[in-house]
Motif scaffolding. Structure first.
Motif, mmCIF file in Angstrom:
data_model
loop_
_atom_site.group_PDB
_atom_site.id
_atom_site.type_symbol
_atom_site.label_atom_id
_atom_site.label_comp_id
_atom_site.label_asym_id
_atom_site.label_seq_id
_atom_site.Cartn_x
_atom_site.Cartn_y
_atom_site.Cartn_z
ATOM 1 N N GLN A 148 -8.714 3.322 -10.828
ATOM 2 C CA GLN A 148 -7.871 2.185 -10.433
ATOM 3 C C GLN A 148 -6.466 2.643 -10.072
ATOM 4 N N ASP A 149 -5.905 3.605 -10.833
ATOM 5 C CA ASP A 149 -4.586 4.155 -10.519
ATOM 6 C C ASP A 149 -4.597 4.798 -9.134
ATOM 7 N N THR A 180 -4.639 2.205 -6.472
ATOM 8 C CA THR A 180 -3.310 1.604 -6.357
ATOM 9 C C THR A 180 -2.387 2.506 -5.546
ATOM 10 N N THR A 224 -3.528 2.373 -1.890
ATOM 11 C CA THR A 224 -3.192 1.061 -1.334
ATOM 12 C C THR A 224 -1.696 0.970 -1.060
ATOM 13 N N ALA A 225 -0.888 1.441 -2.005
ATOM 14 C CA ALA A 225 0.566 1.381 -1.849
ATOM 15 C C ALA A 225 1.027 2.237 -0.674
ATOM 16 N N GLY A 266 -0.623 1.084 2.579
ATOM 17 C CA GLY A 266 -0.121 -0.270 2.786
ATOM 18 C C GLY A 266 1.305 -0.279 3.300
ATOM 19 N N ARG A 292 1.318 -8.262 -1.153
ATOM 20 C CA ARG A 292 0.370 -7.355 -1.797
ATOM 21 C C ARG A 292 0.930 -5.941 -1.927
ATOM 22 N N ILE A 293 1.593 -5.469 -0.881
ATOM 23 C CA ILE A 293 1.981 -4.061 -0.818
ATOM 24 C C ILE A 293 3.236 -3.753 -1.636
ATOM 25 N N ALA A 338 2.421 -3.297 -5.203
ATOM 26 C CA ALA A 338 1.594 -2.097 -5.384
ATOM 27 C C ALA A 338 2.466 -0.840 -5.379
ATOM 28 N N GLU A 376 4.098 -0.724 -8.774
ATOM 29 C CA GLU A 376 3.096 -0.367 -9.786
ATOM 30 C C GLU A 376 2.741 1.121 -9.701
ATOM 31 N N ALA A 377 2.590 1.632 -8.493
ATOM 32 C CA ALA A 377 2.281 3.061 -8.318
ATOM 33 C C ALA A 377 3.382 3.921 -8.916
#
Length: 135
Positions: free
Chosen positions: A8-9, A12, A15-16, A19, A75-76, A79, A82-83
């Protein structure tokens, strides 16, 4: 200090990073979004260290399309924060590597012939940098 990322990390992080490039391409739609996406993605593929391995993994990244730039940003930008949070907790040097990699990808993707950002892209770069630095 080592880095131990869950699946999941890793998702993320991908995606980040990808994204952020997609967000810049969407914000610069008046120019050439395909060039922004291509150049930015090539820069991400050139990353080194553990981040380079994560970004090079082949996996489906969902959520990189939206009906508007605002929807994509919703969304981005989180992310990205979070990353950075995940990476800072595990290895601050890799957090710096990730931040630098994303910023280089944005720079590579958005330079115009005159070596300048458009005002819209400069504003989006500021928002992306803010999200990276919010962690």
């Amino acid at each position: 200090m080592g880095i131990n990322l869950t699946d999941q990390d890793k998702l993320t992080l991908r995606t980040a990073a990808y994204g952020a490039v997609s967000l810049m391409a969407a914000a610069g739609a008046a120019g050439s979004p395909h060039k922004v996406a291509t150049r930015g993605s090539i820069a991400l593929a050139s990353a080194t260290g553990p981040i380079g391995y994560v970004l090079a993994e082949k996996s489906k990244i969902t959520g990189l399309h939206g009906k508007s730039v605002a929807e994509l940003a919703d969304r981005i930008l989180p992310a990205l924060t979070e990353a950075m949070t995940v990476l800072k907790q595990q290895d601050p040097a890799e957090a710096d590597n990730f931040r630098g990699t994303v910023l280089v990808a944005l720079d590579a993707g958005t330079r115009t012939g005159k070596n300048q950002f458009s005002p819209v892209m400069a504003d989006m770069a500021r928002k992306i940098t803010g999200a990276l630095d919010a962690a």
